[in-house]
Enzyme design. Structure first.
Site, short mmCIF file in Angstrom:
data_model
loop_
_atom_site.label_atom_id
_atom_site.label_comp_id
_atom_site.label_asym_id
_atom_site.label_seq_id
_atom_site.Cartn_x
_atom_site.Cartn_y
_atom_site.Cartn_z
CE LYS A 54 4.74 -6.36 2.05
NZ LYS A 54 4.33 -6.35 0.64
N GLY A 100 3.87 -10.81 -1.41
CA GLY A 100 2.48 -11.03 -0.99
C GLY A 100 1.93 -9.76 -0.35
CE LYS A 101 -4.70 -9.50 -0.77
NZ LYS A 101 -4.48 -10.70 -1.61
N GLY A 102 0.75 -6.89 2.15
CA GLY A 102 1.22 -6.24 3.38
C GLY A 102 0.35 -6.60 4.56
CB SER A 103 -3.34 -6.56 4.95
OG SER A 103 -3.62 -7.32 3.79
N GLY A 140 3.11 -8.88 5.62
CA GLY A 140 3.76 -7.74 6.29
C GLY A 140 3.48 -7.82 7.78
CD GLU A 156 11.72 7.79 3.86
OE1 GLU A 156 10.82 8.62 4.08
OE2 GLU A 156 12.03 7.37 2.75
CB CYS A 184 9.17 9.89 0.85
SG CYS A 184 10.88 9.50 0.50
CD GLU A 214 3.73 11.34 1.39
OE1 GLU A 214 3.24 10.44 2.08
OE2 GLU A 214 4.94 11.43 1.15
P1 NAP Z 1 1.86 1.50 2.35
O1 NAP Z 1 0.54 0.89 2.49
O2 NAP Z 1 2.46 2.20 3.50
O3 NAP Z 1 2.85 0.34 1.82
C1 NAP Z 1 4.23 0.30 2.03
C2 NAP Z 1 4.67 -1.13 2.30
O4 NAP Z 1 4.07 -1.59 3.52
C3 NAP Z 1 4.23 -2.11 1.23
O5 NAP Z 1 5.21 -3.10 1.08
C4 NAP Z 1 2.98 -2.69 1.84
O6 NAP Z 1 2.62 -3.93 1.30
C5 NAP Z 1 3.36 -2.81 3.28
N1 NAP Z 1 2.23 -2.90 4.21
C6 NAP Z 1 0.95 -2.50 4.02
N2 NAP Z 1 0.22 -2.76 5.12
C7 NAP Z 1 1.04 -3.33 6.02
C8 NAP Z 1 0.86 -3.81 7.35
N3 NAP Z 1 -0.32 -3.75 7.96
N4 NAP Z 1 1.94 -4.33 8.00
C9 NAP Z 1 3.13 -4.40 7.40
N5 NAP Z 1 3.34 -3.97 6.14
C10 NAP Z 1 2.32 -3.43 5.45
O7 NAP Z 1 1.85 2.47 1.13
P2 NAP Z 1 0.89 2.37 -0.13
O8 NAP Z 1 -0.47 1.89 0.25
O9 NAP Z 1 1.58 1.62 -1.15
O10 NAP Z 1 0.78 3.91 -0.51
C11 NAP Z 1 -0.12 4.74 0.22
C12 NAP Z 1 0.50 6.06 0.54
O11 NAP Z 1 1.72 5.87 1.27
C13 NAP Z 1 0.96 6.88 -0.66
O12 NAP Z 1 -0.07 7.58 -1.22
C14 NAP Z 1 2.01 7.75 -0.03
O13 NAP Z 1 1.43 8.85 0.60
C15 NAP Z 1 2.63 6.89 1.02
N6 NAP Z 1 3.91 6.30 0.55
C16 NAP Z 1 5.06 6.84 1.01
C17 NAP Z 1 6.25 6.33 0.57
C18 NAP Z 1 7.55 6.87 1.04
O14 NAP Z 1 8.53 6.79 0.31
N7 NAP Z 1 7.64 7.39 2.23
C19 NAP Z 1 6.30 5.28 -0.33
C20 NAP Z 1 5.08 4.73 -0.77
C21 NAP Z 1 3.90 5.26 -0.30
P3 NAP Z 1 1.60 -4.04 0.06
O15 NAP Z 1 2.23 -3.34 -1.08
O16 NAP Z 1 1.53 -5.50 -0.17
O17 NAP Z 1 0.34 -3.40 0.51
#
Ligand code: NAP
Ligand code: MG
Length: 490
Positions: A176, A206-209, A212, A250, A284, A385
């Protein structure tokens, strides 16, 4: 596939399909707001369908020869290279990152497949003979159907880091992408669909929430690999507790970058700027906490301000652009909130801090490179972060003090130090709690070097042979050579 087709379905069992819900999401260029395509909004029903396709494909994919799998990987690398310019276009348009960075991401993605093509051929099991009693054969076997969830900051490269070892080890995958950046992975699937058997790779958007969550808790999933926020990482850990499956996490960081007074100074300061500005700081392992020895603090800050002033911020498609738009308004607002919190807690805004809102920047989510000085390690901006182009600079006096501050963090993904004293450099490298450490360098992570974090930056490694191990399990087979069962009473 051409984005001009505009509507792109879910990639399941070797073909693109509409989602069960029949709804579509608009995908926009974050730099301009231009509509790029519409992508199917997947539902739990589609997740189920993908997992079933992968389960079916696993029956044959797991047992094709290593040579054949390696050959497929080399073909994937070749196909991606042949389509590089188009993929660079798609990724730049969808992620808003500078095209010079996207070219590097593409090369690194190709290299992942080449690297694992080689590794597959040497990754046999082992056997050993215990004199006169038994022989053991240890086989390395795939796990089954693997679920992978990736973020928006390196859309295709993070997919490559996950897909290559998982498929190399003989698993089938349901992956995803982030909701905001699905286009490069869907294009990749389209490019390679004729060289990989149906069902081996499935891409659901689609949506993570929603999807995912549904992928993570699907009963037929044998492993989840995730890159993203610590908050979602924790949620996935909780959601998979009952299924007892391995996870790779990660989760980002707050990496310490340390400049000692005897550093190769010009390189160190340029390295410090690159450590935070690469990818607009949405990386990251960004070097987001800069520790500078008190004796050179003002000099280093002055030079950083000069560099920040000269960084070309602009159109991601311009070859000279070094910094571009953030991924979304939401992310821009988050970063702005952090800057305001920093200033409220006593940091000094030495440069930047403002969004660029005049045309042509007004269509994107642009922020000036930002420098906060007079920061202490307990401030929010030093602990959390930010995921934006915001560097916080903290002074230190002694090596022991800076090591203590560097380690006083929830995170432990990466670190770096700049000094000409190799003994000091190695001492500091050994003392820092992080999965990666650079000496007089930053950001390097070529295929073949393990990548992953300590502490709340996650666990598990990608980008080297340990990833292949993490996507497989060992089976020990014992062959008896004796007349009686071992331990028989006589
Ligand atoms: P995130 O919410 O952690 O999203 C990462 C992935 O997880 C996306 O594909 C997301 O889908 C999915 N996801 C979201 N909620 C989920 C759930 N409940 N169960 C399974 N999968 C789920 O990150 P973000 O909201 O895009 O970014 C927020 C913060 O995360 C950033 O500000 C940063 O601090 C951190 N971040 C870290 C990295 C890294 O490389 N370690 C990368 C990105 C972000 P959707 O996109 O559909 O929501
Ligand atoms: Mg999120």
């Amino acid at each position: 596939m051409n984005l001009k087709t505009k509507k792109i379905g879910l990639f399941i069992d070797g073909e693109f399909h509409d989602s069960a819900s029949g709804t579509w999401k608009e995908i926009k260029n974050p730099a301009t707001g231009e509509l790029l395509a519409e992508v199917a909004e997947g539902s739990p029903e589609d997740v189920n369908r993908s997992v079933n396709a992968a389960e079916q494909a696993f029956k044959t994919w797991r047992s094709i020869s290593r040579e054949e799998r390696s050959e497929i990987f080399l073909n994937i690398a070749q196909k991606v290279s042949e389509n590089e310019e188009y993929l660079v276009y798609v990724e730049t348009a969808n992620s808003g990152k500078p095209i010079v960075e996207i070219r590097e991401d593409l090369q690194a993605t190709v290299d992942q497949f080449k690297y694992f093509a080689g590794l597959i051929r040497s990754a046999a099991g082992s056997s050993s003979k215990q004199e006169g009693s038994y022989i053991t054969i240890v086989n390395r076997e795939p796990l089954g159907v693997v679920g992978q969830i990736i973020p928006w900051n390196f859309p295709l490269l993070m997919a490559g880091w996950k897909l290559a070892p998982a498929l190399a080890a003989g698993n089938c995958v349901v992956i995803k992408p982030a909701e905001l950046t699905p286009l490069s992975l869907l294009t990749f699937a389209d490019i390679i669909k004729d060289i990989i058997p149906p069902g081996v790779l499935n891409v659901i958007t689609g949506k993570g929430s929603l999807i995912g969550e549904s992928l993570v808790s699907h009963p037929k999933i044998s492993k989840i690999a995730f890159t993203g926020s610590t908050q979602v990482g924790k949620r996935i850990s909780r959601n998979t507790a009952d299924s007892v499956i391995p996870l790779t996490m990660e989760l980002g960081g707050k990496s310490a970058n340390i400049i000692f007074p005897d550093a190769p100074m010009e390189k160190a300061i340029e390295g410090a700027a690159l450590a935070i500005l690469y990818g607009q700081g949405q990386v990251c392992n960004a070097g987001s906490r800069l520790f500078v020895h008190a004796s050179i603090y003002h000099n280093v800050v002055e030079k950083l301000v000069e560099i920040f002033k000269c960084v070309k911020v602009g159109d991601p498609f311009d070859e000279d652009t070094r910094m571009s738009t953030l991924i979304s308004d939401k992310q821009l607002e988050t970063v702005e909130r952090y800057i305001a919190t920093g200033v409220k807690e006593g940091a000094v805004l030495a440069y930047g801090g403002k969004r660029l809102s005049d045309p042509p920047y007004n269509k994107g989510h642009y922020l000036m490179p930002t420098l906060l000085t007079n920061v202490t390690n307990d401030m929010t901006v030093a602990r959390e972060e930010i995921f934006g182009p915001v560097l916080v600079v903290i002074p230190f006096d002694t090596e022991a003090e800076v090591v203590e501050m560097a380690n006083d963090s929830d995170y432990g993904l990466a670190g770096a130090c700049w000094t000409k004293d190799i003994t000091r450099a190695l001492r500091v490298a050994n003392a820092i709690d992080a999965g990666l450490f650079w000496i007089n360098e930053f950001h390097l992570a070529p295929a073949g070097t393990p990548f992953g974090g300590y502490k709340k930056s996650g666990y598990g490694r990608e980008n080297d042979v340990s990833a292949l191990e993490a996507y497989s399990q060992l089976k020990t087979i014992y062959i008896s050579l004796s007349e009686k069962p071992a331990g028989w009473y006589d």
